[in-house]
Design a protein around this motif. Structure first.
Motif, PDB file in Angstrom:
ATOM      1  N   ASN A 146       0.848  -1.182   0.000  1.00  0.00           N
ATOM      2  CA  ASN A 146       0.000   0.000   0.000  1.00  0.00           C
ATOM      3  C   ASN A 146       0.889   1.239   0.000  1.00  0.00           C
ATOM      4  N   LYS A 147       0.257   2.406   0.161  1.00  0.00           N
ATOM      5  CA  LYS A 147       1.010   3.652   0.128  1.00  0.00           C
ATOM      6  C   LYS A 147       1.979   3.743   1.300  1.00  0.00           C
ATOM      7  N   VAL A 148       1.607   3.158   2.442  1.00  0.00           N
ATOM      8  CA  VAL A 148       2.473   3.210   3.624  1.00  0.00           C
ATOM      9  C   VAL A 148       3.805   2.509   3.354  1.00  0.00           C
ATOM     10  N   SER A 149       3.754   1.338   2.760  1.00  0.00           N
ATOM     11  CA  SER A 149       4.988   0.592   2.493  1.00  0.00           C
ATOM     12  C   SER A 149       5.873   1.324   1.480  1.00  0.00           C
ATOM     13  N   ILE A 150       5.250   1.979   0.493  1.00  0.00           N
ATOM     14  CA  ILE A 150       6.038   2.743  -0.482  1.00  0.00           C
ATOM     15  C   ILE A 150       6.740   3.909   0.206  1.00  0.00           C
ATOM     16  N   ILE A 151       6.021   4.610   1.082  1.00  0.00           N
ATOM     17  CA  ILE A 151       6.599   5.752   1.785  1.00  0.00           C
ATOM     18  C   ILE A 151       7.750   5.303   2.687  1.00  0.00           C
ATOM     19  N   ILE A 152       7.554   4.196   3.394  1.00  0.00           N
ATOM     20  CA  ILE A 152       8.619   3.694   4.272  1.00  0.00           C
ATOM     21  C   ILE A 152       9.851   3.300   3.460  1.00  0.00           C
ATOM     22  N   GLY A 153       9.635   2.565   2.379  1.00  0.00           N
ATOM     23  CA  GLY A 153      10.760   2.129   1.556  1.00  0.00           C
ATOM     24  C   GLY A 153      11.515   3.293   0.941  1.00  0.00           C
ATOM     25  N   LEU A 154      10.792   4.284   0.424  1.00  0.00           N
ATOM     26  CA  LEU A 154      11.457   5.435  -0.183  1.00  0.00           C
ATOM     27  C   LEU A 154      12.132   6.318   0.871  1.00  0.00           C
ATOM     28  N   ALA A 155      11.504   6.457   2.039  1.00  0.00           N
ATOM     29  CA  ALA A 155      12.115   7.262   3.101  1.00  0.00           C
ATOM     30  C   ALA A 155      13.446   6.660   3.539  1.00  0.00           C
ATOM     31  N   TYR A 156      13.504   5.343   3.604  1.00  0.00           N
ATOM     32  CA  TYR A 156      14.752   4.672   3.968  1.00  0.00           C
ATOM     33  C   TYR A 156      15.837   4.931   2.928  1.00  0.00           C
ATOM     34  N   ILE A 157      15.459   4.934   1.655  1.00  0.00           N
ATOM     35  CA  ILE A 157      16.423   5.150   0.578  1.00  0.00           C
ATOM     36  C   ILE A 157      16.875   6.612   0.535  1.00  0.00           C
ATOM     37  N   MET A 158      15.948   7.548   0.752  1.00  0.00           N
ATOM     38  CA  MET A 158      16.238   8.971   0.588  1.00  0.00           C
ATOM     39  C   MET A 158      16.836   9.627   1.829  1.00  0.00           C
ATOM     40  N   LEU A 209      14.572  19.327  -2.047  1.00  0.00           N
ATOM     41  CA  LEU A 209      14.430  19.290  -3.498  1.00  0.00           C
ATOM     42  C   LEU A 209      14.978  17.990  -4.072  1.00  0.00           C
ATOM     43  N   MET A 210      16.123  17.551  -3.551  1.00  0.00           N
ATOM     44  CA  MET A 210      16.717  16.315  -4.031  1.00  0.00           C
ATOM     45  C   MET A 210      15.810  15.116  -3.743  1.00  0.00           C
ATOM     46  N   VAL A 211      15.309  15.038  -2.514  1.00  0.00           N
ATOM     47  CA  VAL A 211      14.454  13.919  -2.129  1.00  0.00           C
ATOM     48  C   VAL A 211      13.159  13.931  -2.930  1.00  0.00           C
ATOM     49  N   PHE A 212      12.546  15.099  -3.061  1.00  0.00           N
ATOM     50  CA  PHE A 212      11.261  15.188  -3.759  1.00  0.00           C
ATOM     51  C   PHE A 212      11.393  14.764  -5.218  1.00  0.00           C
ATOM     52  N   THR A 213      12.405  15.294  -5.906  1.00  0.00           N
ATOM     53  CA  THR A 213      12.562  14.960  -7.324  1.00  0.00           C
ATOM     54  C   THR A 213      12.908  13.492  -7.535  1.00  0.00           C
ATOM     55  N   LEU A 214      13.724  12.924  -6.648  1.00  0.00           N
ATOM     56  CA  LEU A 214      14.053  11.507  -6.771  1.00  0.00           C
ATOM     57  C   LEU A 214      12.832  10.624  -6.503  1.00  0.00           C
ATOM     58  N   CYS A 215      11.984  11.041  -5.561  1.00  0.00           N
ATOM     59  CA  CYS A 215      10.772  10.258  -5.258  1.00  0.00           C
ATOM     60  C   CYS A 215       9.773  10.320  -6.399  1.00  0.00           C
ATOM     61  N   VAL A 216       9.650  11.470  -7.023  1.00  0.00           N
ATOM     62  CA  VAL A 216       8.702  11.620  -8.130  1.00  0.00           C
ATOM     63  C   VAL A 216       9.047  10.667  -9.273  1.00  0.00           C
ATOM     64  N   SER A 217      10.336  10.465  -9.508  1.00  0.00           N
ATOM     65  CA  SER A 217      10.762   9.614 -10.623  1.00  0.00           C
ATOM     66  C   SER A 217      11.087   8.182 -10.210  1.00  0.00           C
ATOM     67  N   ALA A 218      10.914   7.832  -8.938  1.00  0.00           N
ATOM     68  CA  ALA A 218      11.257   6.486  -8.470  1.00  0.00           C
ATOM     69  C   ALA A 218      10.344   5.441  -9.123  1.00  0.00           C
ATOM     70  N   TYR A 219      10.937   4.324  -9.507  1.00  0.00           N
ATOM     71  CA  TYR A 219      10.159   3.258 -10.146  1.00  0.00           C
ATOM     72  C   TYR A 219      10.278   1.919  -9.424  1.00  0.00           C
ATOM     73  N   VAL A 220      11.488   1.487  -9.120  1.00  0.00           N
ATOM     74  CA  VAL A 220      11.705   0.137  -8.605  1.00  0.00           C
ATOM     75  C   VAL A 220      10.994  -0.061  -7.271  1.00  0.00           C
TER      76      VAL A 220
END
Length: 287
Positions: A146-158, A209-220
């Motif tokens: 769900n959206k929660v898991s995506i946010i957690i995974g991306l937050a860990y990466i960013m 700005l770096m985190v936001f732009t990377l999240c917008v284009s994140a795919y994997v």
């Protein structure tokens, strides 16, 4: 020694050529492709389809909301960590170890990290087991796919990007300003909010700005942790290019995502500039 006009041209020639060849030219090609209809003529039909179909508008909203939440979470977690590393850790060897720990996740594949979160966030995963053991919940929470898991995974990466951006500014602050504030009677919290935080805003802005732009284009990460239940724009772009083979509409989605991100960044910069100007005017009136 000052560099002359032609010397500056020579220095800028290589990076400008690189940007033109690998950013400007591909973007122009994609933008032109987005305006083509199935017959090869120029048309706005792809953009009309995009703005009139609730499915694509929802995907755009999901993409931007996930990027916004990840940016906020990484700021709330990254700023205290950067502050601790810069001002509280005195030993150099310990600082080096902490910086190595911060950047270590970046050396791991996004696929590996995403599947690791599937194990951790599952119904019988470590996170749910910990929450039940702490009596914070009676049953496993739906944290996966769900959206929660995506946010957690991306937050860990960013998170490392935010920490490094803020730490780079904090470690170059003039400590005499904090000492002067304390000498004038300011407490620790007053010194932080009136001296440290305003001076560290460039690091916060660059990290956000770096985190936001990377999240917008994140795919994997979204494609794995969504489980097919949530859709973001990067997944739709890949779908149009690799599965549906509708290259023109895939280009439309890519251009729309890029323009939307640019517009949001422009609004942010305008608001920040207006806020700084208003603050400067208040300071001039007070003086």
């Amino acid at each position: 020694m000052r560099i002359g006009f032609w010397g500056a041209i020579l220095l800028l020639a290589a990076p400008l050529a690189f940007m033109l060849a690998f950013f400007a030219a591909p973007f122009v090609a994609i933008a032109f492709n987005s305006l083509q209809d199935p017959d090869g003529g120029l048309s706005m039909s792809n953009y009309v389809r995009l703005v009139t179909d609730p499915y694509y508008l929802k995907a755009m909203g999901t993409t931007l909301s996930i990027a916004g939440w990840v940016t906020l979470i990484t700021l709330l977690l990254g700023y205290p960590l950067a502050y601790f590393m810069v001002f509280r850790v005195r030993k150099r060897w310990l600082k080096r170890i902490l910086y190595i720990l911060v950047v270590t996740p970046l050396f791991t594949s996004n696929v590996v990290r995403a599947f690791s979160w599937i194990i951790l966030l599952g119904r019988n995963g470590f996170v749910n087991d910990l929450l039940i053991w702490l009596h914070l919940t009676d049953k496993p929470l739906p944290l996966l796919f769900n959206k929660v898991s995506i946010i957690i995974g991306l937050a860990y990466i960013m998170l490392p990007f935010m920490i490094l951006s803020v730490a780079a500014i904090l470690q170059n602050l003039d400590h005499r300003l904090k000492d002067a504030a304390r000498d004038l009677g300011a407490g620790p919290w007053s010194t932080f909010f009136h001296v440290t935080l305003p001076l560290s805003l460039p690091g916060i802005v660059s990290g956000a700005l770096m985190v936001f732009t990377l999240c917008v284009s994140a795919y994997v990460t979204p494609s794995i942790l969504s489980g097919g239940r949530e859709v973001v724009m990067s997944m739709l772009v890949f779908q149009q290019y690799a599965t549906v083979l509708n290259f023109s509409f895939g280009a439309t989605l890519a251009v729309a995502l890029l323009i939307t991100a640019f517009l949001l960044l422009a609004v942010y910069h305008s608001a920040r500039f207006a806020f700084a100007k208003a603050r400067q005017m208040r300071g001039n009136h007070a003086a």
